[in-house]
Write a protein that holds these residues in place. Structure first.
Motif, short mmCIF file in Angstrom:
data_model
loop_
_atom_site.label_atom_id
_atom_site.label_comp_id
_atom_site.label_asym_id
_atom_site.label_seq_id
_atom_site.Cartn_x
_atom_site.Cartn_y
_atom_site.Cartn_z
N UNK B 1 57.75 35.06 64.14
CA UNK B 1 59.15 35.11 64.57
C UNK B 1 60.00 35.81 63.50
N UNK B 2 60.95 36.60 63.93
CA UNK B 2 61.80 37.35 63.01
C UNK B 2 62.71 36.45 62.20
N UNK B 3 63.17 36.97 61.08
CA UNK B 3 64.04 36.17 60.21
C UNK B 3 65.35 36.90 59.95
N UNK B 4 66.38 36.11 59.67
CA UNK B 4 67.67 36.67 59.27
C UNK B 4 67.64 36.95 57.77
N UNK B 5 68.66 37.67 57.29
CA UNK B 5 68.80 37.92 55.85
C UNK B 5 68.83 36.58 55.10
N UNK B 6 69.62 35.63 55.64
CA UNK B 6 69.76 34.32 54.98
C UNK B 6 68.39 33.64 54.85
N UNK B 7 67.61 33.67 55.92
CA UNK B 7 66.31 32.99 55.89
C UNK B 7 65.35 33.69 54.93
N UNK B 8 65.43 35.01 54.87
CA UNK B 8 64.55 35.73 53.94
C UNK B 8 64.89 35.41 52.48
N UNK B 9 66.17 35.29 52.20
CA UNK B 9 66.57 34.97 50.83
C UNK B 9 66.14 33.54 50.48
N UNK B 10 66.33 32.61 51.41
CA UNK B 10 65.90 31.23 51.15
C UNK B 10 64.38 31.19 50.92
N UNK B 11 63.64 31.91 51.75
CA UNK B 11 62.18 31.91 51.62
C UNK B 11 61.74 32.42 50.25
N UNK B 12 62.44 33.43 49.76
CA UNK B 12 62.09 34.02 48.46
C UNK B 12 62.48 33.12 47.28
#
Lengths: 164, 420
Positions: B1-12
């Motif tokens: 499933x695709x991610x938002x910018x916010x989710x990508x930053x949290x994941x990192x």
């Protein structure tokens, strides 16, 4: 823990400038801040509030600034807990981090009246209006925040567990 | 499933391998910011913990910008406490004295906040840095103390609302007008707990300064963050300033949003927010006759050089209305120097405006422009709550720099078209 007291009723969008105006932020001493708690929403609040009393408000309580002086002033004034339809997000996390009990309930927020005597059971989230005889249940508190409360706030939680 | 910018930053920034919206996760912090009002409580909590541990002193930033230059003895003591703590613990990012700028104008300029960062600040307008493609959010002082000790913060994973601005910007419309329009539409709790992701061709056409203005006021809709994708303009700005690597994220085409809204800029005229909430917005043509006593041009919202250029363009060769106090506060020393070099300071002074040092002062009713009972101010700041700029019987109206400058000349809320 059971909180019991009389209700001070406030409306929607009570902001942090109303809870503790910025002109008093040249100190963080709870004993000084409590003299001005809620002053710009109700100038008589600091002199009227009694230990154990409860603030009941509408939506978005604590919006605006990140100032932790807001929950500090409320807690120091003797208020035992705050009930609102919803809380602004920084006020919400500040309250759990520093140990001011807060509860979310739309129904309680709409029906409880100024001056009612109420009782709140912190563990079950049950809110009882002794004056009207009605009961409400607050939205459940996430387990992590329950841990914060049990540990006595975020810093104590870190001291006990070594991490957030 | 695709991610938002916010989710990508949290994941990192988290060790939690899988998370979903609503989960509470621990996140590694790139920058932990506080000011002279919020740092003292954080320091008190730090000392109370008796842990005497700082996870990474290079990530801690203190800016003494709110009640400075010290407005009274109590404020001076608060500043001294922060200064002493910084010296004792070798916090190099202490901005004090002539290095002070309004924090959210200063940190991007100094290259301390970068695209892809996870930033917390004990100041609600920390969300400003979302305009650089960072996840930046305001927290309290205890959160900040915890981040200083552990290098981490707790966060409830938010869902994202998407706002797209299309169409051509109308004359004198900037980032302030777009964000006021958005807040007027969704309300002061319309974004509660959510991330606002703001995009569209009209936003891409804005410079970074105007985008910072937009993200700055995400909190005025109750939001956790207001994120704008970092693009070539962002990269060009950051490349000259960054002293560490950074990452430009974009949301996936199939990222999940809880809502979508599109605004056509053809319908957005310069905006004014009436007392006592930022959601009480009206287009300038619907303002009517509102006489004002004071204009403030400055703050983390609109105190950058681009804002001062607009104000000076309108005020050049004109006089501030009789009885009007027009206060111009360049937000950082670098902005002040640029304004001086470009001749803007002279324009302001010759027009009868007051030019003051970088400070948050009047925005929060601290000092340098307090209102008396019954007075009205028009400000390029971000809040107009009861008593925000002084007496509880005073009023604050919010707008961008063009309306503010024009109104300083006429003495009532006015469009620049009236004076040019």
């Amino acid at each position: 823990m059971i909180f019991k007291g009389n209700v001070f009723l406030f409306g929607d969008d009570i902001d942090t400038d109303a809870i503790i105006p910025a002109r008093y932020l040249n100190t963080s001493d709870p004993d000084e801040l409590k003299m001005h708690a809620m002053e710009d929403a109700d100038p008589e609040f600091p002199s009227k509030v009694q230990k154990g009393d409860v603030i009941v408000a509408g939506k978005n309580f604590g919006c605006g600034s990140s100032r932790e002086h807001a929950p500090i002033a409320i807690k120091a004034s003797g208020v035992s807990c705050v009930i609102a339809s919803s809380f602004a997000r920084i006020f919400f996390r500040n309250s759990f981090n520093m140990g001011l009990p807060i509860f979310e309930s739309d129904e309680a927020s709409k029906e409880i009246r100024e001056g009612d005597e109420i009782e709140v059971d912190a563990s079950s989230g049950e809110i009882r209006d002794i004056t009207t005889g009605k009961s409400y249940v607050a939205r459940p508190i996430p387990p992590f925040m329950q841990d914060l409360i049990a540990d006595g706030g975020l810093i104590e939680h870190i001291r006990k567990t070594g991490k957030i | 499933m695709g991610m938002t910018i916010a989710e990508k930053i949290l994941q990192a920034h988290t060790d939690t391998p899988e998370f979903k919206q609503g989960d509470i996760i621990r996140v590694n912090v790139d920058v932990a910011l506080a000011n002279d009002i919020t740092a003292p409580i954080a320091i008190h909590e730090f000392n109370k913990s008796a842990l005497d541990r700082i996870a990474d002193r290079s990530k801690v930033v203190f800016v003494l910008d709110h009640f400075t230059p010290n407005k009274d003895i109590a404020s001076a003591n608060q500043c001294k406490m922060v200064r002493d703590f910084a010296h004792e613990h070798d916090i190099v990012n202490l901005f004090d004295g002539g290095e002070v700028g309004v924090e959210h104008a200063l940190l991007p300029e100094k290259g301390l906040v970068l695209p892809g960062d996870f930033i917390i600040g004990a100041d609600s307008h920390t969300c400003t840095y979302g305009a650089m493609g960072a996840f930046a959010t305001g927290v309290g002082s205890t959160d900040l103390a915890a981040a200083i000790i552990t290098g981490q913060a707790w966060i409830k994973v938010p869902s994202t609302m998407k706002f797209t601005f299309v169409g051509e910007l109308q004359p004198w419309v900037g980032g302030k007008d777009l964000i006021l329009y958005l807040i007027g539409d969704i309300g002061v709790d319309g974004g509660l707990y959510h991330v606002l992701e703001i995009d569209g061709p009209a936003v891409s056409s804005l410079d970074l300064s105007n985008r910072l203005t937009m993200s700055n006021m995400a909190i005025e809709a109750g939001a956790k963050a207001g994120i704008i994708r970092a693009d070539d303009k962002t990269d060009a700005y950051v490349r000259l300033r960054a002293k560490r690597p950074y990452t430009l994220y974009e949301s996936d085409p199939d990222a999940q949003y809880v809502s979508f809204k599109e605004y056509d800029c053809a319908n957005i005229e310069p905006q004014v927010a009436f007392p006592h909430l930022p959601e009480n917005t009206r287009g300038i043509s619907e303002v009517g006759e509102v006489r004002i006593d004071q204009v403030v041009i400055g703050s983390c919202t609109n105190g950058r050089i681009e804002d001062l250029r607009i104000a000076a363009e309108i005020m050049k060769g004109n006089r501030v209305a009789r009885g009007m106090r027009c206060i111009v506060l360049p937000a950082t020393p670098e902005i002040f120097i640029a304004a001086e070099n470009e001749g803007l300071i002279k324009v302001f002074l010759e027009s009868g405006a007051i030019v003051g040092p970088p400070t948050c002062g009047p925005c929060l009713g601290g000092h340098m422009g307090i209102l008396a009972r019954g007075e009205k101010a028009l400000a390029t700041t971000n809040r107009n709550f009861v008593g925000r700029m002084g007496d509880t019987q005073s009023e604050v109206y919010l707008c961008g720099p063009a309306i503010a400058a024009a109104s300083a000349l006429t003495g009532r809320i006015s469009s620049p078209q009236e004076v040019m």
